[in-house]
Structure formats: structure tokens, C-alpha cells
Design an enzyme around this catalytic site. Structure first.
Site, short mmCIF file in Angstrom:
data_model
loop_
_atom_site.label_atom_id
_atom_site.label_comp_id
_atom_site.label_asym_id
_atom_site.label_seq_id
_atom_site.Cartn_x
_atom_site.Cartn_y
_atom_site.Cartn_z
CB THR A 28 -0.79 0.05 0.99
OG1 THR A 28 -1.86 -1.14 1.11
CG2 THR A 28 -1.58 1.36 1.36
N GLY A 29 0.54 2.54 -0.74
CA GLY A 29 1.15 3.67 -0.78
C GLY A 29 1.46 4.00 -2.06
CB THR A 31 6.80 3.47 -3.37
OG1 THR A 31 6.84 4.57 -2.93
CG2 THR A 31 8.07 2.72 -4.18
CG ASP A 86 6.14 5.64 5.51
OD1 ASP A 86 5.68 6.25 4.69
OD2 ASP A 86 5.47 4.88 6.57
N GLY A 97 3.74 2.60 7.70
CA GLY A 97 2.44 2.85 8.15
C GLY A 97 1.96 4.30 7.64
N GLY A 98 2.72 4.97 6.92
CA GLY A 98 2.18 6.34 6.61
C GLY A 98 1.11 6.27 5.81
CD GLU A 105 1.75 -1.12 4.57
OE1 GLU A 105 1.67 -0.67 3.43
OE2 GLU A 105 2.18 -0.64 5.68
#
Length: 228
Positions: A28-29, A31, A86, A97-98, A105
Site C-alpha cells: 500500500t502507498g 510507491t 517510509d 504505516g504512513g 502490511e
């Protein structure tokens, strides 16, 4: 913009770790999203994989790209997970966790034979702690835990959602963003946090990353822990 180019380069390099027939953890995120989109292109071209997403957001993206999905009900062993971070230190300890998905995750990472972390050059640090450490807590315990974590020396802020209310994770929890400054001993801090009743999970990922692919411009370097 430069960071996006580096994220894309690292994501592209991570695809070499995915084999036909693999069960793939989908991170997730921003990137990780590059990697998910690239996997979608490979699936359209004939790659046969099944993904296990680490968030509702990633699930929706994967479905929109036609990536077949499965669950931990069907597979408790994942071949490879591709995710972002992060920040990371020389021992490949991570703060994650950002994006608010640290619990899922970490579960997916713990079930994976390989965890491939993709990062742009801004994510590399000598000592963890520049990025606030996310701690996922049950709402009932939040005020107590905020006080306890503050007593450890952190500045603690409740994460808010887009509408200014408390951010709620996919599992229904709140997140405290905890600024400790430098974290010289992530293992010790992680143990203290995990021992607090009401803490569901924290964003210190220790001994979970198999490899970090860090992009500097278009050049991608593969980093592994000493002895691996």
C-alpha cells in the site's frame, strides 16, 4: 517529480522477483502503487499470479487492473511481497504505516518468503525516527496509550482523516503518529510498544525486509542485511 521517477524505477526493478504462478503480496502507498500497476500490465500480457492486497485501497486498484486476488483463507504462504517504506536504516529496519495499512502490511510480510521493499532515495536514513512512528491502537485505549507513549519521550498526535475526524484503519482502529526523534534501538522500542495493552501493532518492521531496492535517479541499488 524526481521522487516519482525514482519510485517508478524501483518498482520496475521489483518485478524481477515475481515468477509465473506466484502468490504476491501487494503493498500500500504511492510507491507500491507503481508496482501494482506494472503487475497489472504483466497480467494483461499473460503473467499468471494471484495477489493478496494489504489494504482496501490496494484491493480496489488491483481489481481495476484485472489482477486476480486471493486471501489468507486460501494461502497462508506468500511467495513474494512488494511494498514501500517510509524510511529504512542500514540494517533494513523499516518504519511503515504512513498510508495507514501497517497492520495488514506486517501480517502479509510475516507470511512471505521474500519481502521486496521499494524506495526512492529520500527514504534512506542512518538512524530511524525522522518519520513519525505510526502506532495502531483500539479506540477505547487511545487516550491512555497516548499518555503512555508520551511518557517514553514521544510527541504523539492522533491521525485525522480527510474530513478532520479520527482516521480509521481498515480493521477499525485509530493511529497515533509518534515522533520520537532518533530511534537507536528499534527492537527495544518495538517490544515496549507491543507490551502495552491496546496497542494492536506498530510501524517498526524489524527483520522482515529481504531486500531493499533503492533508486537514485534511474539507477537502482539492491541492499540486503549483512549475512544474507
Amino acid at each position: 517529480m524526481a521522487n516519482d521517477l525514482e519510485k517508478e524505477a524501483a518498482a520496475r526493478a521489483s518485478l524481477s522477483f515475481v515468477r509465473d504462478g506466484n502468490i504476491v503480496g501487494l503493498g500500500t502507498g504511492s510507491t507500491a502503487a507503481f508496482a501494482v500497476r506494472m503487475l497489472g500490465e504483466r497480467v494483461k500480457a499473460g503473467l499468471k499470479i494471484r495477489g493478496i492486497p494489504t489494504s482496501v485501497q490496494t484491493r480496489d486498484l488491483a481489481l481495476s487492473l484485472g489482477i486476480p486476488l486471493t486471501t489468507l483463507d486460501e494461502f497462508q504462504q506468500i511467495d513474494v511481497t512488494i511494498d514501500g517504506t517510509d524510511e529504512f536504516d542500514p540494517q533494513l529496519c523499516l518504519i511503515k504505516g504512513g498510508g495507514g495499512a501497517l497492520l495488514r502490511e506486517k501480517i502479509i510480510a510475516s507470511a512471505s518468503r521474500q519481502v521486496v521493499i521499494i524506495a526512492d532515495s529520500s527514504k534512506q536514513v542512518a538512524v530511524l525516527g525522522r518519520f513519525p512512528l505510526p502506532v495502531e491502537v483500539i479506540p477505547f485505549a487511545r487516550p491512555l496509550l497516548a499518555k503512555k507513549i508520551s511518557a517514553l519521550g514521544a510527541t504523539v498526535k492522533l491521525r485525522l482523516g480527510a474530513k478532520g475526524n479520527s482516521f480509521v484503519s481498515d480493521e477499525g482502529h485509530h493511529i497515533l503518529d509518534c515522533s520520537f526523534g532518533q530511534i537507536p534501538d528499534p527492537t527495544a522500542l518495538g517490544r515496549v510498544l507491543s507490551d502495552m495493552p491496546g496497542v494492536v501493532e506498530h510501524g517498526l518492521f524489524i527483520n522482515l525486509a529481504t531486500v531493499v531496492l533503492i533508486a537514485n535517479g534511474e539507477r537502482v541499488t539492491e541492499l540486503r542485511r549483512a549475512g544474507d
